[in-house]
Design a protein around this motif. Structure first.
Motif, PDB file in Angstrom:
ATOM      1  N   VAL A 279       0.873  -1.187   0.000  1.00  0.00           N
ATOM      2  CA  VAL A 279       0.000   0.000   0.000  1.00  0.00           C
ATOM      3  C   VAL A 279       0.909   1.235   0.000  1.00  0.00           C
ATOM      4  O   VAL A 279       1.857   1.314   0.773  1.00  0.00           O
ATOM      5  CB  VAL A 279      -0.889   0.017   1.264  1.00  0.00           C
ATOM      6  CG1 VAL A 279      -1.637   1.341   1.371  1.00  0.00           C
ATOM      7  CG2 VAL A 279      -1.864  -1.155   1.249  1.00  0.00           C
ATOM      8  N   GLY A 280       0.616   2.169  -0.916  1.00  0.00           N
ATOM      9  CA  GLY A 280       1.423   3.393  -0.953  1.00  0.00           C
ATOM     10  C   GLY A 280       2.729   3.229  -1.715  1.00  0.00           C
ATOM     11  O   GLY A 280       3.632   4.058  -1.561  1.00  0.00           O
ATOM     12  N   HIS A 297       0.680  -0.103  -9.022  1.00  0.00           N
ATOM     13  CA  HIS A 297      -0.018  -0.263  -7.734  1.00  0.00           C
ATOM     14  C   HIS A 297      -0.919  -1.491  -7.704  1.00  0.00           C
ATOM     15  O   HIS A 297      -2.085  -1.390  -7.329  1.00  0.00           O
ATOM     16  CB  HIS A 297      -0.855   0.998  -7.425  1.00  0.00           C
ATOM     17  CG  HIS A 297      -1.720   1.433  -8.578  1.00  0.00           C
ATOM     18  ND1 HIS A 297      -2.743   0.660  -9.074  1.00  0.00           N
ATOM     19  CD2 HIS A 297      -1.687   2.538  -9.339  1.00  0.00           C
ATOM     20  CE1 HIS A 297      -3.305   1.285 -10.088  1.00  0.00           C
ATOM     21  NE2 HIS A 297      -2.680   2.431 -10.278  1.00  0.00           N
ATOM     22  N   ARG A 337       0.081  12.700  -8.201  1.00  0.00           N
ATOM     23  CA  ARG A 337      -1.388  12.599  -8.077  1.00  0.00           C
ATOM     24  C   ARG A 337      -1.827  11.141  -8.142  1.00  0.00           C
ATOM     25  O   ARG A 337      -2.648  10.677  -7.353  1.00  0.00           O
ATOM     26  CB  ARG A 337      -2.078  13.376  -9.209  1.00  0.00           C
ATOM     27  CG  ARG A 337      -2.020  14.877  -9.093  1.00  0.00           C
ATOM     28  CD  ARG A 337      -3.056  15.537 -10.012  1.00  0.00           C
ATOM     29  NE  ARG A 337      -2.978  15.101 -11.400  1.00  0.00           N
ATOM     30  CZ  ARG A 337      -2.132  15.592 -12.301  1.00  0.00           C
ATOM     31  NH1 ARG A 337      -1.280  16.536 -11.955  1.00  0.00           N
ATOM     32  NH2 ARG A 337      -2.138  15.155 -13.552  1.00  0.00           N
ATOM     33  N   THR A 340      -0.917   9.111  -4.945  1.00  0.00           N
ATOM     34  CA  THR A 340      -1.736   9.486  -3.790  1.00  0.00           C
ATOM     35  C   THR A 340      -3.115   8.827  -3.882  1.00  0.00           C
ATOM     36  O   THR A 340      -3.609   8.231  -2.926  1.00  0.00           O
ATOM     37  CB  THR A 340      -1.896  11.031  -3.726  1.00  0.00           C
ATOM     38  OG1 THR A 340      -0.597  11.590  -3.708  1.00  0.00           O
ATOM     39  CG2 THR A 340      -2.678  11.473  -2.520  1.00  0.00           C
ATOM     40  N   ARG A 341      -3.729   8.908  -5.063  1.00  0.00           N
ATOM     41  CA  ARG A 341      -5.066   8.311  -5.234  1.00  0.00           C
ATOM     42  C   ARG A 341      -4.991   6.783  -5.119  1.00  0.00           C
ATOM     43  O   ARG A 341      -5.818   6.156  -4.459  1.00  0.00           O
ATOM     44  CB  ARG A 341      -5.639   8.717  -6.587  1.00  0.00           C
ATOM     45  CG  ARG A 341      -7.019   8.112  -6.856  1.00  0.00           C
ATOM     46  CD  ARG A 341      -7.622   8.678  -8.117  1.00  0.00           C
ATOM     47  NE  ARG A 341      -6.741   8.471  -9.246  1.00  0.00           N
ATOM     48  CZ  ARG A 341      -6.752   9.215 -10.372  1.00  0.00           C
ATOM     49  NH1 ARG A 341      -7.603  10.199 -10.508  1.00  0.00           N
ATOM     50  NH2 ARG A 341      -5.916   8.963 -11.360  1.00  0.00           N
ATOM     51  N   ALA A 343      -2.896   4.979  -3.502  1.00  0.00           N
ATOM     52  CA  ALA A 343      -2.643   4.547  -2.118  1.00  0.00           C
ATOM     53  C   ALA A 343      -3.958   4.424  -1.362  1.00  0.00           C
ATOM     54  O   ALA A 343      -4.171   3.491  -0.581  1.00  0.00           O
ATOM     55  CB  ALA A 343      -1.716   5.535  -1.419  1.00  0.00           C
ATOM     56  N   ARG A 344      -4.869   5.372  -1.622  1.00  0.00           N
ATOM     57  CA  ARG A 344      -6.194   5.325  -0.966  1.00  0.00           C
ATOM     58  C   ARG A 344      -6.931   4.058  -1.360  1.00  0.00           C
ATOM     59  O   ARG A 344      -7.478   3.349  -0.525  1.00  0.00           O
ATOM     60  CB  ARG A 344      -7.009   6.541  -1.421  1.00  0.00           C
ATOM     61  CG  ARG A 344      -7.173   7.569  -0.357  1.00  0.00           C
ATOM     62  CD  ARG A 344      -8.116   8.706  -0.673  1.00  0.00           C
ATOM     63  NE  ARG A 344      -8.688   8.850  -1.982  1.00  0.00           N
ATOM     64  CZ  ARG A 344      -8.290   9.743  -2.892  1.00  0.00           C
ATOM     65  NH1 ARG A 344      -7.277  10.546  -2.647  1.00  0.00           N
ATOM     66  NH2 ARG A 344      -8.901   9.829  -4.051  1.00  0.00           N
ATOM     67  N   TRP A 345      -6.918   3.736  -2.658  1.00  0.00           N
ATOM     68  CA  TRP A 345      -7.636   2.551  -3.134  1.00  0.00           C
ATOM     69  C   TRP A 345      -6.957   1.261  -2.681  1.00  0.00           C
ATOM     70  O   TRP A 345      -7.627   0.273  -2.401  1.00  0.00           O
ATOM     71  CB  TRP A 345      -7.761   2.594  -4.664  1.00  0.00           C
ATOM     72  CG  TRP A 345      -8.868   3.495  -5.096  1.00  0.00           C
ATOM     73  CD1 TRP A 345      -8.762   4.776  -5.534  1.00  0.00           C
ATOM     74  CD2 TRP A 345     -10.274   3.197  -5.102  1.00  0.00           C
ATOM     75  NE1 TRP A 345      -9.997   5.294  -5.825  1.00  0.00           N
ATOM     76  CE2 TRP A 345     -10.937   4.344  -5.569  1.00  0.00           C
ATOM     77  CE3 TRP A 345     -11.024   2.075  -4.770  1.00  0.00           C
ATOM     78  CZ2 TRP A 345     -12.327   4.403  -5.709  1.00  0.00           C
ATOM     79  CZ3 TRP A 345     -12.398   2.127  -4.900  1.00  0.00           C
ATOM     80  CH2 TRP A 345     -13.039   3.278  -5.367  1.00  0.00           C
ATOM     81  N   SER A 346      -5.629   1.275  -2.612  1.00  0.00           N
ATOM     82  CA  SER A 346      -4.919   0.072  -2.154  1.00  0.00           C
ATOM     83  C   SER A 346      -5.310  -0.239  -0.719  1.00  0.00           C
ATOM     84  O   SER A 346      -5.504  -1.405  -0.352  1.00  0.00           O
ATOM     85  CB  SER A 346      -3.406   0.278  -2.181  1.00  0.00           C
ATOM     86  OG  SER A 346      -2.948   0.370  -3.476  1.00  0.00           O
ATOM     87  N   LYS A 347      -5.437   0.822   0.068  1.00  0.00           N
ATOM     88  CA  LYS A 347      -5.813   0.634   1.470  1.00  0.00           C
ATOM     89  C   LYS A 347      -7.227   0.053   1.560  1.00  0.00           C
ATOM     90  O   LYS A 347      -7.492  -0.902   2.307  1.00  0.00           O
ATOM     91  CB  LYS A 347      -5.769   2.009   2.165  1.00  0.00           C
ATOM     92  CG  LYS A 347      -5.465   1.941   3.614  1.00  0.00           C
ATOM     93  CD  LYS A 347      -5.192   3.343   4.110  1.00  0.00           C
ATOM     94  CE  LYS A 347      -5.481   3.361   5.595  1.00  0.00           C
ATOM     95  NZ  LYS A 347      -5.504   4.685   6.141  1.00  0.00           N
ATOM     96  N   ILE A 348      -8.131   0.619   0.766  1.00  0.00           N
ATOM     97  CA  ILE A 348      -9.533   0.160   0.787  1.00  0.00           C
ATOM     98  C   ILE A 348      -9.631  -1.291   0.330  1.00  0.00           C
ATOM     99  O   ILE A 348     -10.313  -2.119   0.955  1.00  0.00           O
ATOM    100  CB  ILE A 348     -10.405   1.050  -0.135  1.00  0.00           C
ATOM    101  CG1 ILE A 348     -10.517   2.467   0.424  1.00  0.00           C
ATOM    102  CG2 ILE A 348     -11.793   0.440  -0.352  1.00  0.00           C
ATOM    103  CD1 ILE A 348     -11.130   3.477  -0.538  1.00  0.00           C
TER     104      ILE A 348
END
Ligand code: FAD
Length: 374
Positions: A279-280, A297, A337, A340-341, A343-348
């Motif tokens: 993630v990230g 990612h 950009r 950053t986006r 990383a959010r989806w990987s976490k979810i």
């Protein structure tokens, strides 16, 4: 000035990039390892979200064609308990277009359109920093130089090592896929069980999901937690369909008979251990090289990967087409950009996979209740 640009990989990311660039009058070299568009089965169905994959298609001028090809009814979703009790049964409204499904093969053909992809051009290595630009090495021993090389070559990207030493790790969840053909005529009972979209059954640390593709084709995925080498640990030959079937039936022992029929009647079995990048995942910018989609990612398959890949392709294309004074600076800003986006989806999606294959099956229901009203 027109730049020499190569896109490694003709998947959703690479084709969307090339198609949006073409719309703006730019040609790029799309280098694809597959010898032909139909060289291997194109895979299952993808749901394309309004603000992601559909937005990318809009930027490519292909949204109307997508709407004609997609299956809004495929948004239907049914959740069962292992004993066969229906826990949720969500049907899309007549005008629901948030996440229609499209077969991967149809999406690929839509994106391909007039593109002149170089088939059979497997890339082995990308070497930045040369005097004439970034060098691309091909499987046949040839080389070419470009101003910008975009690695859209998926999970096991050959471009990624030019910018990052990181490789995907095994998530601890594995997946075995089988399929049924002509489900409406040959297996009407299972057709009713699945409905128009997908049907998922969630038990302790395992689940079974059946999803309709077009033409009465259904893909069934059994997901479960297992060591990466579980077939070898069990002495299981993955080429022996009957042995795999017996092993899966033992794993899902006690589940309702109609649910197990999905495994009993499935044809060949494909093993797909699930891998992900951390993630990230990010990297220090390397002039002349960037990554898109799974190469950048890779994340658990919870309906985001292709959507992000396509939007990134479209956005990078628009960045290039806007003719920035400094292409490299523009690519660097795009990477910030994108990462950053993503990383959010990987976490979810990482948290989602943990809930869908959880010791507590109620966790899976919570995932659906967050996405769909019950
Ligand atoms: C079972 C499953 C279900 C999924 N469902 C969904 C879903 O519903 N919605 C969603 O958004 N996402 C979904 N995903 C994720 C999605 O498939 C990926 O995120 C998406 O395909 C990534 O697109 P990409 O273009 O980055 O990479 P890919 O689709 O992997 O394409 C990469 C391309 O590069 C080519 N290539 C590879 N190596 C080389 C090389 N060395 N040289 C030249 N070419 C090369 C490959 O042949 C391929 O054509 C799912 C994934 C799985 C496994």
């Amino acid at each position: 000035m027109r730049h020499r640009i190569a896109v490694v990989g003709g998947g959703p990311a690479g084709l969307t990039l090339a198609r949006v660039l073409l719309r703006h009058g730019h040609l790029v070299d799309v280098l694809e390892r597959d010898p032909a568009p139909d060289a291997r089965p194109s895979g299952g169905t993808l749901d394309l979200h309004e603000g992601l994959g559909q937005l990318a298609l809009d930027k490519a001028g292909l949204l109307a064609e997508f709407r004609a090809l997609s299956r809004p009814e495929g948004q239907a979703m049914r959740v069962l308990a292992p004993d066969g009790t229906v826990l949720r049964d969500w049907l899309p409204g007549p005008d629901e277009t948030a996440n229609p499904e499209i077969d991967r093969g149809r999406l690929r053909d839509l994106l391909l359109g007039p593109l002149d992809v170089q088939w059979g051009r497997g890339v082995t290595r990308v070497v930045p920093g040369g005097r004439d630009g970034v060098r691309v090495m091909f499987e046949d021993g040839r080389q070419a130089a470009y101003d910008l090389v975009v690695g859209a070559d998926g999970a096991w990207s050959r471009t990624r090592p030019a910018v990052s030493p990181v490789t995907p790790h095994y998530t601890g969840v594995t997946s075995v896929e089988t399929s049924l053909d002509d489900v409406d005529t040959r297996h009407p009972d299972l057709a009713r069980l699945i409905g128009d979209g997908s049907m998922g059954v969630y038990g302790e640390n395992r689940n079974l999901v059946a999803q309709r593709n077009s033409g009465g084709h259904v893909k069934v995925n059994a997901q479960f937690r297992a060591p990466r080498d579980w077939p070898a640990d069990l002495g299981l030959d993955l080429g022996d369909a009957e042995a795999v079937r017996s092993s899966l039936l033992a794993l899902f022992d006690g589940w309702a008979a109609p649910v197990l029929d999905l495994l009993r009647r499935g044809t060949a079995f494909l093993h797909r251990p699930l891998y992900a990048l951390p993630v990230g995942h990010t990297w220090t910018h390397v002039p002349g090289v960037t990554l898109l989609g799974d190469a950048a990612h890779l994340m658990p398959p919870l309906g985001a990967g292709a959507n992000l890949a396509m939007l990134e392709g479209a956005e990078l294309a628009e960045t290039i087409a806007s003719g920035p004074a400094d292409l490299d600076q523009a690519v660097r800003a795009f990477e910030d950009r994108m990462c950053t986006r993503a990383a959010r989806w990987s976490k979810i999606t990482t948290a989602g996979l943990d809930r869908l294959v959880s010791p507590d099956p109620a966790q899976a229901l919570a995932v659906f209740d967050r996405v769909q009203p019950s």
